[in-house]
Design an enzyme around this catalytic site. Structure first.
Site, PDB file in Angstrom:
ATOM      1  N   ASP A  12       0.867  -1.161   0.000  1.00 43.14           N
ATOM      2  CA  ASP A  12       0.000   0.000   0.000  1.00 43.14           C
ATOM      3  C   ASP A  12       0.914   1.224   0.000  1.00 43.14           C
ATOM      4  OD1 ASP A  12      -2.434   1.547   0.405  1.00 43.14           O
ATOM      5  OD2 ASP A  12      -1.749   1.799   2.466  1.00 43.14           O
ATOM      6  N   ASP A  14      -0.069   5.191   1.032  1.00 47.57           N
ATOM      7  CA  ASP A  14      -0.239   6.124   2.148  1.00 47.57           C
ATOM      8  C   ASP A  14      -0.262   5.382   3.483  1.00 47.57           C
ATOM      9  OD1 ASP A  14      -0.617   8.631   0.657  1.00 47.57           O
ATOM     10  OD2 ASP A  14      -2.460   7.687  -0.060  1.00 47.57           O
ATOM     11  N   ASP A 175      -1.822  -1.049   5.934  1.00 51.26           N
ATOM     12  CA  ASP A 175      -2.011  -0.435   7.252  1.00 51.26           C
ATOM     13  C   ASP A 175      -3.464  -0.349   7.692  1.00 51.26           C
ATOM     14  OD1 ASP A 175      -2.535   1.535   5.261  1.00 51.26           O
ATOM     15  OD2 ASP A 175      -2.188   3.136   6.703  1.00 51.26           O
TER      16      ASP A 175
END
Length: 231
Positions: A12, A14, A175
């Site tokens: 991922d 961000d 996240d």
């Protein structure tokens, strides 16, 4: 020497690979200012991130006075994206340990990808400005396959595997539950970073492992790779 257990690792963007909170926060505050809303501290913006720019803006509007009508929301969303694209990598950087971790994976012959719900053109531009484009065999955005196919659906991760052009084990690093759910649907083990934009307690996301620093990723992959299925 035992071979590294994964041939493909996706990330991922961000909150996982890049600390982009500052630039996202400034873009949100720009949009809020157009509506006469208060400036939101960057630390508060952290709670708005996850699920894309629309959700981030909607959360910020609710927190600063309430939602706006659909037409005005579209205007503010467009303004946010325009500002963000023009200021996309002012403060954004790899999280600590990121460069050494990417070096370590590359040294092991791992093919590295980025799979994000951010618009593809934004992700590509960020990595170009940071001089990181050559690190990845593909950068896949939330709009790459068209509407309705972003995470938590597995479609983008399936595309990551197709574009790798090899057979082998794959893992994904994220996240939020968007990441863990997409990985689970794609049949991939997911490692969660504990320093990102988590939408629930990282230890409760059902990930194969949780790490607190990108320097812990390679050892974690080696450990979980002992039982990971082939892609």
């Amino acid at each position: 020497m035992t071979a590294f257990p994964f041939q493909i690792v996706g990330f991922d963007l961000d909150g996982t690979l890049l600390d982009s909170l500052g630039d996202l926060g400034h873009a949100v505050n720009h949009a809020l200012s157009l509506e006469g809303r208060r400036t939101v501290p960057i630390a508060e913006v952290r709670g708005f991130v996850g699920g894309g720019a629309r959700k981030m803006l909607a959360n910020a509007l609710v927190a600063t006075g309430g939602a706006v009508d659909d037409a005005r929301f579209e205007e503010l969303h467009d303004a946010l994206l325009t500002y963000y694209e023009a200021n996309i990598a002012v403060e954004t950087r790899l999280f600590p340990g990121g460069e050494a971790m990417l070096d370590a994976l590359a040294a092991k012959g791992v093919k590295i990808a980025v799979v994000t719900n951010k618009l593809e053109r934004f992700a590509v531009k960020i990595f170009a400005q940071l001089g990181l484009s050559d690190r990845f065999y593909t950068v896949i955005g939330g709009d790459t396959l068209g509407p309705g196919r972003a995470k938590p659906k597995p479609d983008l991760l399936h595309l990551m595997l197709e574009r790798a052009g090899i057979e082998g084990r794959a893992a994904y690093v994220g996240d939020t539950t968007y990441d863990t759910r997409a990985a689970a649907a794609a049949g991939l083990p997911c490692i969660v970073v504990g320093f990102g934009f988590s939408d629930m307690t990282p230890e409760d996301m059902g990930a194969a492992a949780v790490i607190g620093h990108l320097g812990e990723l390679v050892p974690a992959l080696e450990l979980i790779g002992q039982s990971a299925p082939a892609a």
